[in-house]
Scaffold this active site. Sequence first.
Site, mmCIF file in Angstrom:
data_model
loop_
_atom_site.group_PDB
_atom_site.id
_atom_site.type_symbol
_atom_site.label_atom_id
_atom_site.label_comp_id
_atom_site.label_asym_id
_atom_site.label_seq_id
_atom_site.Cartn_x
_atom_site.Cartn_y
_atom_site.Cartn_z
ATOM 1 N N ASP A 113 1.120 7.047 -1.133
ATOM 2 C CA ASP A 113 1.386 6.107 -0.029
ATOM 3 C C ASP A 113 1.903 4.795 -0.626
ATOM 4 O OD1 ASP A 113 0.951 3.987 1.865
ATOM 5 O OD2 ASP A 113 -0.467 5.236 2.970
ATOM 6 N N GLU B 109 -9.962 -0.581 0.674
ATOM 7 C CA GLU B 109 -10.343 0.453 1.650
ATOM 8 C C GLU B 109 -11.301 1.492 1.055
ATOM 9 O OE1 GLU B 109 -7.191 1.758 4.393
ATOM 10 O OE2 GLU B 109 -5.900 0.317 3.413
ATOM 11 N N GLU C 20 -5.397 11.534 -0.967
ATOM 12 C CA GLU C 20 -4.607 10.299 -0.946
ATOM 13 C C GLU C 20 -5.321 9.167 -1.672
ATOM 14 O OE1 GLU C 20 -3.926 8.729 2.994
ATOM 15 O OE2 GLU C 20 -2.298 7.456 2.265
ATOM 16 N N HIS D 93 3.557 8.890 2.178
ATOM 17 C CA HIS D 93 3.492 7.939 3.288
ATOM 18 C C HIS D 93 4.314 6.726 2.907
ATOM 19 C CE1 HIS D 93 -0.606 9.207 5.285
ATOM 20 N NE2 HIS D 93 0.394 9.968 5.657
ATOM 21 N N HIS E 25 -0.413 1.631 -0.502
ATOM 22 C CA HIS E 25 -1.499 1.593 -1.482
ATOM 23 C C HIS E 25 -0.955 1.414 -2.899
ATOM 24 C CE1 HIS E 25 -4.132 2.600 1.745
ATOM 25 N NE2 HIS E 25 -3.572 3.770 1.944
ATOM 26 N N GLU F 159 3.622 5.540 8.098
ATOM 27 C CA GLU F 159 2.279 5.225 8.605
ATOM 28 C C GLU F 159 2.198 3.705 8.629
ATOM 29 O OE1 GLU F 159 -2.190 6.662 7.483
ATOM 30 O OE2 GLU F 159 -1.057 5.660 5.920
ATOM 31 N N ARG G 193 2.419 -3.483 5.420
ATOM 32 C CA ARG G 193 2.169 -2.326 6.281
ATOM 33 C C ARG G 193 3.020 -2.314 7.547
ATOM 34 N NH1 ARG G 193 -3.436 1.092 5.739
ATOM 35 N NH2 ARG G 193 -2.243 2.911 5.227
HETATM 36 C C1 LER Z 1 -5.509 4.619 4.903
HETATM 37 O O1 LER Z 1 -5.157 3.350 4.532
HETATM 38 C C2 LER Z 1 -4.400 5.574 4.798
HETATM 39 O O2 LER Z 1 -3.370 5.318 4.215
HETATM 40 C C3 LER Z 1 -4.618 6.889 5.414
HETATM 41 O O3 LER Z 1 -3.482 7.681 5.318
HETATM 42 C C4 LER Z 1 -5.826 7.534 4.743
HETATM 43 O O4 LER Z 1 -6.664 8.218 5.577
HETATM 44 MN MN MN Z 2 -1.639 6.644 4.083
#
Ligand code: LER
Ligand code: MN
Length: 273
Positions: free
Chosen positions: A187, A157, A151, A213, A190, A248, A219
Amino acid sequence: MKKVFVASISKTKFDAISYSDDLQSIFRRIKDLGYDGIELGIRDPLEVDVSLVESYSERFELPVIAIGTGQAYVDEGLSLTSEDMEVQKRAIDRIKKHIDLAARLGASVIIGLIRGNPSRQRMGEALSLLRKNLGICAGYAEESNVIILLEPVNRYESSLLNRLSEGKAFIESLEKSNYGVVRLLADTFHMNIEERDIPEAIEEVFPLIGHIHVADSNRLAPGQGHTDFDSIFKKLKELGYKRYISAEILPQPSFDEAARLTMDFLCTKDILL
Ligand code: LER
Ligand code: MN
């Protein structure tokens, strides 16, 4: 669109995940809201009662589709690119335990934060370490028939692999024998920070994408921020994405409300998929 909700079965400092120590209630609530699967954040698989997870997964007809490993980094500092070789070894051993659990549950294993957050000065060395250590994990995963989901995460991060294209180049640089079991996890949280154009970035690496994700720009649940999900889902439809999409997100205002807001939002987007 196969919808999944991410939950943690261990208390964790990682905040974009709902935690409850009542495993049965997590499964029941996620099922009642209409989800098709569950993704579990697990710090240490040895602390998990696997038979119990299997029995709830069966009873509530919710497959465990992926296992997150990031808590081993956030809560314990385990990292594949640590300067300390002993920590690297413990990270590899821990991921092997995640792979054992995933093999039993039929899930994939996510490599996100556990790759570490090395300083810019260590970037070259850290990438080689990641190639070597992730290669060991991938070899183990292949024997167990488990897919590893790499990912890309935002720069705040991790300094390593922030964009999908960097993830693709990294996977392509792995030993041929490890190449087949490693896929990308895209994701939206991100990507919103790192990509110039999210639909374009997805298209560029699409054959490698194994999982998605979703979270909005802040978020929160999709629909509670300013990410343009219509353009993302339109692109995924056009490309024929048929796998799971996991939410998530921050459990705000509460686990149940965040999961309900997500489900309501994703249902309105089903037309696009
Ligand atoms: C962390 O920000 C994230 O998106 C998780 O899925 C990664 O471990
Ligand atoms: Mn994620």
